[in-house]
Write an enzyme that holds these catalytic residues in place. Structure first.
Site, PDB file in Angstrom:
ATOM      1  N   GLU A   1       0.803  -1.214   0.000  1.00  0.00           N
ATOM      2  CA  GLU A   1       0.000   0.000   0.000  1.00  0.00           C
ATOM      3  C   GLU A   1       0.840   1.270   0.000  1.00  0.00           C
ATOM      4  O   GLU A   1       2.034   1.254   0.309  1.00  0.00           O
ATOM      5  CB  GLU A   1      -0.957  -0.011   1.186  1.00  0.00           C
ATOM      6  CG  GLU A   1      -0.279  -0.109   2.527  1.00  0.00           C
ATOM      7  CD  GLU A   1      -1.290  -0.369   3.634  1.00  0.00           C
ATOM      8  OE1 GLU A   1      -1.945  -1.418   3.597  1.00  0.00           O
ATOM      9  OE2 GLU A   1      -1.419   0.484   4.509  1.00  0.00           O
TER      10      GLU A   1
ATOM     11  N   CYS B   1      -0.220   2.384   8.820  1.00  0.00           N
ATOM     12  CA  CYS B   1       0.579   1.331   8.221  1.00  0.00           C
ATOM     13  C   CYS B   1      -0.089  -0.049   8.163  1.00  0.00           C
ATOM     14  O   CYS B   1      -0.415  -0.622   9.197  1.00  0.00           O
ATOM     15  CB  CYS B   1       1.796   1.194   9.131  1.00  0.00           C
ATOM     16  SG  CYS B   1       3.300   1.154   8.282  1.00  0.00           S
TER      17      CYS B   1
HETATM   18  N1  SAH Z   1       9.816  -0.026   9.416  1.00  0.00           N
HETATM   19  C1  SAH Z   1       9.931   1.388   9.411  1.00  0.00           C
HETATM   20  C2  SAH Z   1       8.917   2.102   8.534  1.00  0.00           C
HETATM   21  C3  SAH Z   1       7.512   1.631   8.514  1.00  0.00           C
HETATM   22  S1  SAH Z   1       6.372   2.123   9.745  1.00  0.00           S
HETATM   23  C4  SAH Z   1       9.918   1.926  10.816  1.00  0.00           C
HETATM   24  O1  SAH Z   1       9.713   1.164  11.744  1.00  0.00           O
HETATM   25  O2  SAH Z   1      10.153   3.109  11.006  1.00  0.00           O
HETATM   26  C5  SAH Z   1       6.239   3.871   9.635  1.00  0.00           C
HETATM   27  C6  SAH Z   1       5.987   4.535  10.980  1.00  0.00           C
HETATM   28  O3  SAH Z   1       4.644   4.293  11.432  1.00  0.00           O
HETATM   29  C7  SAH Z   1       6.897   4.029  12.082  1.00  0.00           C
HETATM   30  O4  SAH Z   1       7.326   5.080  12.898  1.00  0.00           O
HETATM   31  C8  SAH Z   1       5.978   3.110  12.862  1.00  0.00           C
HETATM   32  O5  SAH Z   1       6.469   2.882  14.143  1.00  0.00           O
HETATM   33  C9  SAH Z   1       4.676   3.890  12.782  1.00  0.00           C
HETATM   34  N2  SAH Z   1       3.464   3.142  13.099  1.00  0.00           N
HETATM   35  C10 SAH Z   1       3.163   1.870  12.786  1.00  0.00           C
HETATM   36  N3  SAH Z   1       1.952   1.540  13.274  1.00  0.00           N
HETATM   37  C11 SAH Z   1       1.483   2.635  13.895  1.00  0.00           C
HETATM   38  C12 SAH Z   1       0.294   2.922  14.613  1.00  0.00           C
HETATM   39  N4  SAH Z   1      -0.648   1.995  14.783  1.00  0.00           N
HETATM   40  N5  SAH Z   1       0.139   4.159  15.119  1.00  0.00           N
HETATM   41  C13 SAH Z   1       1.101   5.105  14.972  1.00  0.00           C
HETATM   42  N6  SAH Z   1       2.247   4.892  14.309  1.00  0.00           N
HETATM   43  C14 SAH Z   1       2.445   3.666  13.788  1.00  0.00           C
END
Ligand code: SAH
Length: 380
Positions: A92, A339
């Site tokens: 996505e 995400c």
């Molecule tokens: N793997 C990478 C990038 C993908 S996630 C990383 O960990 O940074 C992108 C961002 O969204 C990251 O900061 C992750 O921690 C955050 N994220 C994922 N799920 C989330 C949620 N439910 N609420 C808020 N932020 C979230």
């Protein structure tokens, strides 16, 4: 040249010249093909290329990412997209439109194996890495679907690598993507307009300093100490905060670029004033900024976000301790903006199973043995 590991969409001028010369075609064809690739055209659409050559190009994997579903937010100018890859995998992306241009959030892996407790992308593990061509196609597919306004060179002016996947767990393809995305004969996007977000793969952060374009590095920190981070992010068992924070500081010092720490506020876990104080102490002396976001509650997880009001209070605590902080705008909340959420819904609807059943301990063993192999190679 090893063609099987590379797709057409990610090739540079030199690589295309190699191909056209193998095919006994004139050298200028490579430049023509490259111009088509920069706008996401498939061989069949390359109209100034002879049909016979187009047919041969069709024999090389392209690395496409085709938009199969779009959702437009009714609250803001956000569009969420599902892309289908050539093997049927789904990833996505999110397009966020602002007055100055558009930011596209792209995925770097189908699924993710990092296991963060709050993240929907990782619920079923990693399916596979995306190739550089597929990442580039995420951008060009959007540009084809949303042609740029008059007076602008392109629709997508900024890229954030924050969709599903851990970009530094797909290091080589990520690097190749960044090379092509920033090259003037590629997408031509300035590294200043690209952000890469990582959960904190420390050895890769150091490698990245030396051999990647200097993009904005975002570190998903989400905790002020190891105890809380261990609960939220399994990677913290492998790379402790004592290693991660200096790696972030090194990135800031060596590149002159401010590092962004992402911090999702989870009710009752990491959102107290004590946490803000501890975080401020940890980050002291680093050229950085803290991006706060109330955790986007994911139905599969029992962690809840704080209110936006509380997020502003937390930002105030950090500011008082001279750590710059802002609360991130919440975009696309009505269209499963977080995400992995939309992809998971699509998979449920269409009965697509993604479970790879990789146990977490083995995953991190594999990552660390890969790293030590690299270190051995480098020290030779
Ligand atoms: N793997 C990478 C990038 C993908 S996630 C990383 O960990 O940074 C992108 C961002 O969204 C990251 O900061 C992750 O921690 C955050 N994220 C994922 N799920 C989330 C949620 N439910 N609420 C808020 N932020 C979230």
């Amino acid at each position: 040249m090893k063609l099987d590991s590379m797709d057409l969409a990610s090739m540079s001028l030199g690589e295309l010249q190699g191909i056209v010369s193998c095919l006994k075609e004139p050298k200028f064809r490579a430049k023509q093909i490259l111009e088509w690739l920069a706008v996401g055209a498939r061989p069949d659409e390359m109209l100034n290329i002879p049909k016979k050559l187009r047919e041969k190009l069709n024999g090389i994997p392209f690395g496409g990412a085709e938009i199969i579903e779009q959702r437009f937010s009714s609250k803001d100018d956000t569009v969420k997209m599902l892309y289908e890859l050539s093997d049927g995998n789904i990833v996505e992306g999110v397009l966020m439109r602002y007055s100055y241009g558009s930011t596209l959030c792209i995925s770097t892996q189908a699924g993710c194996r990092m296991g963060c407790a709050f993240c929907a992308s990782t619920l079923n593990g990693r399916v596979r890495n995306l190739t550089a061509g597929e990442m580039l196609s995420e951008v060009t597919s959007v540009e084809r679907m949303f042609p740029h306004e008059e007076g602008r060179k392109r629709t997508v002016t900024n890229i954030v690598m924050m969709g599903s996947g851990e970009p530094l767990d797909n290091y080589d393809n990520t690097l190749r993507f960044l090379e092509r995305a920033t090259a003037s004969d590629g997408l031509g996007i300035s590294p200043r307009n690209i952000s890469l977000s990582t959960c904190g793969l420390v050895p890769e952060i150091y490698r990245f300093i030396d051999n990647a374009p200097h993009v904005t590095l975002c570190i998903s920190l989400h905790a002020p100490n190891n105890e809380i981070r261990d609960r939220l992010m399994p990677i913290n068992h492998r790379y402790r905060m004592e290693e991660l924070i200096p790696a972030a500081k090194c990135y800031a010092d060596r590149t002159g670029r401010r590092v962004i720490f992402e911090y999702a506020l989870v009710d009752g876990v990491n959102a107290s004033e004590e946490c803000a104080k501890e975080l401020a102490e940890r980050l002291r002396g680093i050229n950085c900024h803290v991006n706060l976001i109330p955790l986007n509650s994911v139905k599969e997880r029992s962690l809840n976000g704080v209110t936006r009001k509380h997020a502003y209070t937390f930002a105030g605590w950090l500011e008082k301790m001279h750590i710059s902080a802002t609360v991130r705008r919440e975009l696309g909340t009505d269209i499963d903006g977080a995400c992995g959420q939309l992809r998971n819904k699509y998979s449920e609807r269409n009965g697509i199973g993604t479970d790879t059943n990789e146990p977490q301990s083995r995953i991190f063993d594999e990552i660390s043995s890969k790293n030590s192999l690299q270190e051995q190679e480098e020290s030779k």
